[in-house]
Scaffold this motif. Structure first.
Motif, PDB file in Angstrom:
ATOM      1  N   THR A  54      -4.640 -25.960 -35.962  1.00 30.85           N
ATOM      2  CA  THR A  54      -4.248 -27.370 -35.991  1.00 30.85           C
ATOM      3  C   THR A  54      -3.119 -27.644 -36.972  1.00 30.85           C
ATOM      4  OG1 THR A  54      -5.966 -27.899 -37.618  1.00 30.85           O
ATOM      5  CG2 THR A  54      -6.526 -28.184 -35.286  1.00 30.85           C
ATOM      6  N   LEU A  59      -1.711 -27.394 -32.788  1.00 28.47           N
ATOM      7  CA  LEU A  59      -2.560 -27.770 -31.662  1.00 28.47           C
ATOM      8  C   LEU A  59      -3.315 -29.061 -31.956  1.00 28.47           C
ATOM      9  CD1 LEU A  59      -4.221 -24.379 -30.655  1.00 28.47           C
ATOM     10  CD2 LEU A  59      -2.138 -25.406 -29.766  1.00 28.47           C
ATOM     11  N   SER A  60      -3.600 -29.797 -30.907  1.00 26.13           N
ATOM     12  CA  SER A  60      -4.478 -30.956 -31.028  1.00 26.13           C
ATOM     13  C   SER A  60      -5.908 -30.445 -31.191  1.00 26.13           C
ATOM     14  CB  SER A  60      -4.382 -31.825 -29.774  1.00 26.13           C
ATOM     15  OG  SER A  60      -4.940 -31.131 -28.663  1.00 26.13           O
ATOM     16  N   GLN A  63      -6.968 -28.998 -27.869  1.00 26.86           N
ATOM     17  CA  GLN A  63      -6.385 -27.679 -27.618  1.00 26.86           C
ATOM     18  C   GLN A  63      -7.064 -26.620 -28.487  1.00 26.86           C
ATOM     19  OE1 GLN A  63      -2.375 -28.977 -28.465  1.00 26.86           O
ATOM     20  NE2 GLN A  63      -1.730 -28.521 -26.362  1.00 26.86           N
ATOM     21  N   LEU A  89      -1.645 -23.368 -25.458  1.00 29.78           N
ATOM     22  CA  LEU A  89      -0.694 -23.524 -26.561  1.00 29.78           C
ATOM     23  C   LEU A  89       0.431 -24.471 -26.172  1.00 29.78           C
ATOM     24  CD1 LEU A  89      -0.403 -19.791 -27.667  1.00 29.78           C
ATOM     25  CD2 LEU A  89      -1.648 -21.619 -28.835  1.00 29.78           C
ATOM     26  N   PRO A  90       0.975 -25.181 -27.159  1.00 30.06           N
ATOM     27  CA  PRO A  90       2.115 -26.046 -26.852  1.00 30.06           C
ATOM     28  C   PRO A  90       3.340 -25.195 -26.541  1.00 30.06           C
ATOM     29  CG  PRO A  90       1.694 -26.019 -29.214  1.00 30.06           C
ATOM     30  CD  PRO A  90       0.589 -25.233 -28.558  1.00 30.06           C
ATOM     31  N   PRO A  91       4.322 -25.767 -25.839  1.00 27.89           N
ATOM     32  CA  PRO A  91       5.529 -24.995 -25.526  1.00 27.89           C
ATOM     33  C   PRO A  91       6.250 -24.574 -26.807  1.00 27.89           C
ATOM     34  CG  PRO A  91       5.618 -27.206 -24.564  1.00 27.89           C
ATOM     35  CD  PRO A  91       4.355 -27.104 -25.333  1.00 27.89           C
ATOM     36  N   THR A  93       9.219 -23.957 -29.329  1.00 30.20           N
ATOM     37  CA  THR A  93      10.441 -24.696 -29.635  1.00 30.20           C
ATOM     38  C   THR A  93      11.439 -23.741 -30.270  1.00 30.20           C
ATOM     39  OG1 THR A  93       9.557 -25.346 -31.778  1.00 30.20           O
ATOM     40  CG2 THR A  93       9.230 -26.883 -29.965  1.00 30.20           C
TER      41      THR A  93
END
Length: 97
Positions: A54, A59-60, A63, A89-91, A93
């Motif tokens: 987190t 992550l939320s 997630q 997982l988030p994309p 960046t």
């Protein structure tokens, strides 16, 4: 150790630990009375994992719960579980120049 000791050992505030317990991200300690429990090193390790997911990973809570569920019970097909974990997982960046 009691929850205050868990907070000291993990560096996570008591209120945050209670939140993680309510959300099911952290497994309960062993009840010693109606309002108290004891915790062990497995709780410290789990809190570090939750904070890593987190915090730096970003992550939320939902997630992180998905990832932790897969960690706890990967099922018969490890590759499919890893695929679901990566999908949670988030994309990525691009790094700042």
């Amino acid at each position: 150790m009691r929850i205050s000791g868990l907070a000291d050992a993990s560096g996570v505030a008591v209120a945050t630990i209670k939140f993680y317990l309510r959300e099911g991200l952290l497994h309960p300690g062993v009840a010693t009375s109606a309002t108290q429990a004891t915790y062990d090193d497995s709780h410290v390790r789990r809190l570090r994992l939750i904070r890593a997911l987190t915090g730096p990973v970003g992550l939320s809570v939902q997630q992180a719960r998905t990832i932790l569920t897969l960690v706890d019970d990967p099922g018969d097909d490890l590759y499919a579980s890893l695929g679901r974990a990566v999908g949670a997982l988030p994309p990525a960046t691009a790094p700042a120049p």
